[in-house]
Design an enzyme around this catalytic site. Structure first.
Site, PDB file in Angstrom:
ATOM      1  CG  ASN A  64     -51.939 -18.628  11.682  1.00  0.00           C
ATOM      2  OD1 ASN A  64     -51.489 -19.001  12.596  1.00  0.00           O
ATOM      3  ND2 ASN A  64     -51.728 -19.056  10.579  1.00  0.00           N
ATOM      4  CE  LYS A  89     -50.658 -21.865  13.953  1.00  0.00           C
ATOM      5  NZ  LYS A  89     -50.789 -21.916  12.530  1.00  0.00           N
ATOM      6  CD  GLU A  94     -47.530 -23.781  11.308  1.00  0.00           C
ATOM      7  OE1 GLU A  94     -48.443 -23.061  11.289  1.00  0.00           O
ATOM      8  OE2 GLU A  94     -47.208 -24.861  10.816  1.00  0.00           O
ATOM      9  NE  ARG A 139     -55.560 -25.673  15.488  1.00  0.00           N
ATOM     10  CZ  ARG A 139     -54.698 -25.289  14.541  1.00  0.00           C
ATOM     11  NH1 ARG A 139     -53.565 -24.302  14.679  1.00  0.00           N
ATOM     12  NH2 ARG A 139     -54.709 -26.230  13.237  1.00  0.00           N
ATOM     13  NE  ARG A 150     -44.495 -30.307  11.974  1.00  0.00           N
ATOM     14  CZ  ARG A 150     -44.835 -29.610  10.918  1.00  0.00           C
ATOM     15  NH1 ARG A 150     -44.274 -29.024  10.114  1.00  0.00           N
ATOM     16  NH2 ARG A 150     -46.368 -29.260  10.857  1.00  0.00           N
ATOM     17  CE  LYS A 163     -53.074 -28.803  12.337  1.00  0.00           C
ATOM     18  NZ  LYS A 163     -51.968 -28.402  11.363  1.00  0.00           N
ATOM     19  CG  ASP A 178     -49.590 -29.568   9.183  1.00  0.00           C
ATOM     20  OD1 ASP A 178     -50.989 -29.489   9.163  1.00  0.00           O
ATOM     21  OD2 ASP A 178     -48.902 -28.429   8.626  1.00  0.00           O
ATOM     22  CD  GLU A 234     -57.047 -28.539  13.843  1.00  0.00           C
ATOM     23  OE1 GLU A 234     -57.022 -27.882  14.861  1.00  0.00           O
ATOM     24  OE2 GLU A 234     -56.251 -28.393  12.799  1.00  0.00           O
ATOM     25  CD  GLU A 288     -52.159 -27.001   4.593  1.00  0.00           C
ATOM     26  OE1 GLU A 288     -53.049 -27.205   5.814  1.00  0.00           O
ATOM     27  OE2 GLU A 288     -51.246 -26.333   4.725  1.00  0.00           O
ATOM     28  CD  GLU A 314     -51.130 -43.686   0.698  1.00  0.00           C
ATOM     29  OE1 GLU A 314     -52.502 -44.463   0.406  1.00  0.00           O
ATOM     30  OE2 GLU A 314     -50.694 -43.763   1.662  1.00  0.00           O
ATOM     31  CD1 TRP A 368     -39.986 -24.973   6.719  1.00  0.00           C
ATOM     32  CD2 TRP A 368     -41.719 -24.581   8.138  1.00  0.00           C
ATOM     33  NE1 TRP A 368     -40.491 -23.613   6.578  1.00  0.00           N
ATOM     34  CE2 TRP A 368     -41.336 -23.421   7.594  1.00  0.00           C
ATOM     35  CE3 TRP A 368     -42.773 -24.574   9.008  1.00  0.00           C
ATOM     36  CZ2 TRP A 368     -42.154 -22.267   7.965  1.00  0.00           C
ATOM     37  CZ3 TRP A 368     -43.688 -23.524   9.406  1.00  0.00           C
ATOM     38  CH2 TRP A 368     -42.992 -22.476   8.897  1.00  0.00           C
TER      39      TRP A 368
HETATM   40  O1  GCW Z   1     -49.943 -27.013   7.911  1.00  0.00           O
HETATM   41  C1  GCW Z   1     -50.366 -25.582   8.528  1.00  0.00           C
HETATM   42  C2  GCW Z   1     -50.783 -24.812   7.525  1.00  0.00           C
HETATM   43  C3  GCW Z   1     -51.093 -23.349   8.061  1.00  0.00           C
HETATM   44  C4  GCW Z   1     -52.031 -23.622   9.248  1.00  0.00           C
HETATM   45  C5  GCW Z   1     -51.229 -24.459  10.248  1.00  0.00           C
HETATM   46  C6  GCW Z   1     -52.025 -24.757  11.362  1.00  0.00           C
HETATM   47  C7  GCW Z   1     -53.612 -21.874  10.027  1.00  0.00           C
HETATM   48  O2  GCW Z   1     -50.118 -24.745   6.472  1.00  0.00           O
HETATM   49  O3  GCW Z   1     -51.732 -22.582   6.909  1.00  0.00           O
HETATM   50  O4  GCW Z   1     -52.230 -22.386   9.755  1.00  0.00           O
HETATM   51  O5  GCW Z   1     -50.994 -25.863   9.778  1.00  0.00           O
HETATM   52  O6  GCW Z   1     -52.847 -25.655  11.566  1.00  0.00           O
HETATM   53  O7  GCW Z   1     -52.259 -23.936  12.118  1.00  0.00           O
END
Ligand code: GCW
Length: 729
Positions: A229, A306, A310, A343, A360, A384, A389, A411, A417, A532, A563
């Site tokens: 970001n 990116k 978001e 990305r 999503r 990813k 996510d 990724e 997180e 888990e 979301w």
């Molecule tokens: O899951 C989200 C995270 C964001 C992150 C985003 C991403 C950097 O909560 O904080 O932003 O993924 O991967 O871009």
């Protein structure tokens, strides 16, 4: 009885004292590069190690390699290697490129299969003297060879009769840091940024240099230092000299600096009235900007983007595609050898949750698969590992198998997180191994796809989101560093076993005491499944508070919003129907063999059941349990397992230094409490939803009123730019 036995062993070891050299206080700052003194017996093995070191040129990286070798041998063997130049008259450890070695010793039988940053560790006669050889095509490869040699000594392996070639599996092995220019780190759990402070690059970059050393020691070649970001200011003319300073501390370690960029930069900081990737003024802006960067940082690595994700600016503003956006920047980087990571984490976070066909998980494939082949050769699509996510359990992203004419990188998220934020132990290597070994079609594992081997791509590889911070031990939780180490080792060689990696890491970090190695390895290896089981089993997602801190239990938070992390629980059942027959059709994005694995209830593995299917709570799993009873049991088993971690750790008192012993103990005790909070919150929520009692009579009868407690371990929550709730400590 068993416990008593182990205690007895513990005391004998302490009094015998063979490991006492590691009882001094340790901060964790040296991570796995402690080079602590070997005990006498082990050191004996290296008596014949040459006392001299000859470096075949005086380049910056070879100098680093030389100094590292002197440092490591000094620490572990108590000997000071002396530097010599050619011609030399005593046996030596020789560091140089293959070409230089060949010139020096034309008769040496140098293997011809060394590629990229691969290295050759060997012994051989050079100028009539018995030498240890560390050689590579690149100077960076020699440095990697030196780290490997030192690792072997630390692990007690033979280094005098070597003849081995080690190749990296993939050309790109990078980390990303999500650091903001103000010094905070998005999803960082170990203190402030080591790069930025108050809107600028830090004056003192000692830690950044030390980080580059850690990265190089596991073969990482690039690091993007700022949040994806991205603050457009990172590209402003006045900021560039600051980036130069970071590149300067990375360079000795062969780590290339990269930055994340905001697609709107030509407009926000460039003075144009557009950032349309197809506008020639925009293309010229990127060209000039990139030329300028390379004038000042000739080994600059490239950019990470990116976009349209978001709330970030993106090509959709002008009706352009991700390929248009990626290519305009990639062309600017091309002549300099720079790489553009784009990305694939592009999705609509305002999805209508009431539409059962919305999903999503489909987004990355739906958007990027049709663009396959439309990207420049220096674009890498950064994907990813799962389609949502970084949840505790996801299937592999189908996009990893959806690009045949485009470079890709996987990724992986090292920063925890959604997996306990370094306050819970969660060793992620076993998860990543499952991902990398997953067969996408006809014996095509993910690890071969990302390395570019399957479709003969020029490049590809691995990106880890690391987010280390100013905490002295980098990751806050001493045991979390195994994830950073393991990421590098796997990116280099994805065939390494999780047990090998954890064994190496533990020995390097805590020493060779068998009780310590066994206890820590077993704890680490089981920790992902344990986490888990008390958070979000059966592929349901993490059930964490997704609109808040991504940490506490919050099973309702994922529903009735845009979301798209839905589990769709109601009073009858739970799970997302992603089948082709009745669901969102996500399963159809996989190759036919994988479709067969997930489409039917009969074939779908239990651990992903709720990711792919909506079922009643009474549905019978392959294990023979109902979904609801599995949920209840798993949460109890998980919480009990963390309780057992605490007692197992206590057996290590006196076997590891007091500081790290106490630190880990406090964290495990905290985790054990939190696991009970998770257990009771989730089990009781399932009970209220389903109305089905626990066959073992536990749920709904807990005497204590558990609530998500204020953590005792330091916590930072940061959520810049996303409009999600930010919790402050
Ligand atoms: O899951 C989200 C995270 C964001 C992150 C985003 C991403 C950097 O909560 O904080 O932003 O993924 O991967 O871009």
């Amino acid at each position: 009885m068993k416990r008593f036995g182990l205690r007895l062993v513990a005391h004998i070891v302490v009094f015998a004292g063979p490991f006492s050299s590691c009882f001094c206080a340790e901060t964790g700052a040296e991570a796995w590069l402690r080079y602590s003194a070997l005990e006498q017996q082990a050191a004996k093995k290296y008596e014949r190690l040459p006392a001299h070191i000859v470096t075949l040129n005086d380049s910056l990286v070879l100098k680093t390699a030389q100094q590292e070798l002197i440092r490591g041998v000094g620490g572990m063997l108590g000997r000071t290697l002396r530097t010599r130049v050619v011609p030399f008259t005593e046996p030596a450890i020789l560091l140089g490129t293959i070409e230089q070695l060949h010139t020096l010793a034309p008769v040496l039988n140098i293997p011809s299969n060394i590629r990229q940053d691969g290295y050759w560790l060997a012994h051989g006669q050079v100028q009539g003297l018995e030498c240890v050889l560390v050689a590579s095509l690149t100077e960076r490869g020699v440095l990697y060879g030196v780290f490997a040699l030192l690792r072997k000594i630390a692990l007690g392996e033979d280094v005098l009769a070597l003849d081995e070639v080690e190749q990296p599996s993939a050309p790109l092995r990078w980390v990303n840091q999500w650091d903001n220019l103000d010094g905070r780190i998005e999803r960082g759990y170990a203190g402030a940024s080591i790069f930025f402070e108050g809107g600028n690059v830090r004056t003192d970059l000692t830690r950044a240099g030390a980080y580059a050393r850690l990265l190089a020691s596991v073969g990482i070649t690039g690091c993007a230092i700022n949040n994806v970001n991205a603050d457009p200011r990172v590209l402003s003319d006045s900021f560039l000299p600051q980036l130069v300073r970071v590149a300067d501390v990375f360079r000795p370690w062969g780590v290339r600096l990269a930055v994340s960029v905001d697609l709107s930069a030509p407009k926000t900081i460039g003075g144009l009235d557009t950032f349309d990737p197809l506008d020639s003024r925009v293309a010229a802006w990127w060209r000039h900007k990139v030329d300028d960067i390379y004038r000042q940082i000739p080994d600059f690595g490239g950019f990470v983007v990116k976009a349209d994700s978001e709330g970030r600016a993106g090509p959709s503003s002008y009706g352009r595609s991700p390929a248009d956006a990626a290519n305009v920047i990639a062309r600017a980087l091309q002549s300099h050898g720079g790489v553009l990571f784009y990305r694939a984490f592009v999705y609509d976070h305002h999805l209508d949750w009431r539409n059962l066909k919305n999903d999503r998980a489909r987004a990355a494939y739906d958007i990027f698969h049709p663009l396959d082949g439309k990207f420049e050769n220096n674009v890498v699509i950064q994907i990813k590992h799962g389609p949502i996510d970084f949840q505790v359990r996801e299937p592999v992203s189908p996009l990893l198998d959806g690009l045949q004419h485009t470079n890709e990188a996987i990724e992986l998220q090292i920063t925890q997180e959604y997996t306990g934020q370094q306050r819970h132990l969660c060793f992620l290597i076993p998860m990543w191994k499952e991902v990398l070994d997953f067969d996408m079609h006809a014996s095509t594992p993910v690890k071969d796809l990302v390395a570019g081997k399957v479709f003969q791509r020029p490049t590809g590889g691995f990106v880890g989101v690391a987010n280390v911070g100013m905490d002295v031990n980098w990751m806050a939780h001493p045991l979390a560093m195994a994830n950073l180490y393991g990421f590098g080792r796997l990116a280099w060689n994805p065939d390494l076993g999780a047990n090998t990696i954890v064994d190496e890491w533990t020995r390097l970090t805590f020493g060779n005491d068998p009780l310590v190695v066994r206890t820590i390895s077993q704890t680490q290896l089981s920790s992902w499944h344990v986490y888990e089981s008390y958070t979000g089993p059966l592929g349901v997602g993490t059930l964490t508070n997704i609109v808040g801190n991504h940490y506490d239990p919050g099973p309702e938070s994922s529903e009735r919003n845009g979301w798209g992390q839905w589990h769709r629980a109601d009073h009858e059942g739970i799970g997302m129907d992603r089948t082709m027959a009745t669901g969102t059709g996500f399963v159809g994005q996989y190759a036919p063999d994988v479709q067969k694995l997930y489409e039917t209830l009969a074939a779908c593995p239990d651990e992903l059941l709720l990711f792919f299917h909506h079922v009643p709570y009474t549905h019978l799993l392959h294990s023979g349990k109902t979904v609801i009873q599995h949920v209840y049991d798993a949460h109890y088993e998980g919480a009990d397992a963390v309780g057992a971690y605490v007692s197992q750790w206590k057996l290590l008192k006196g076997h590891v230094d007091e500081d790290r012993y106490a630190d880990v103990l406090t964290r495990l005790q905290y985790q054990a409490e939190q696991a009970v909070v998770w257990r009771d919150t989730i089990d009781e929520w399932f009970y209220r939803m389903s109305g089905i009692p626990d066959a073992k009579g536990r749920v709904g009868h807990t005497t204590s009123q558990h609530q998500a407690m204020v953590p005792q371990v330091r916590v930072r929550f940061l959520d810049a730019n996303m409009g999600k709730v930010v919790l402050k400590q």
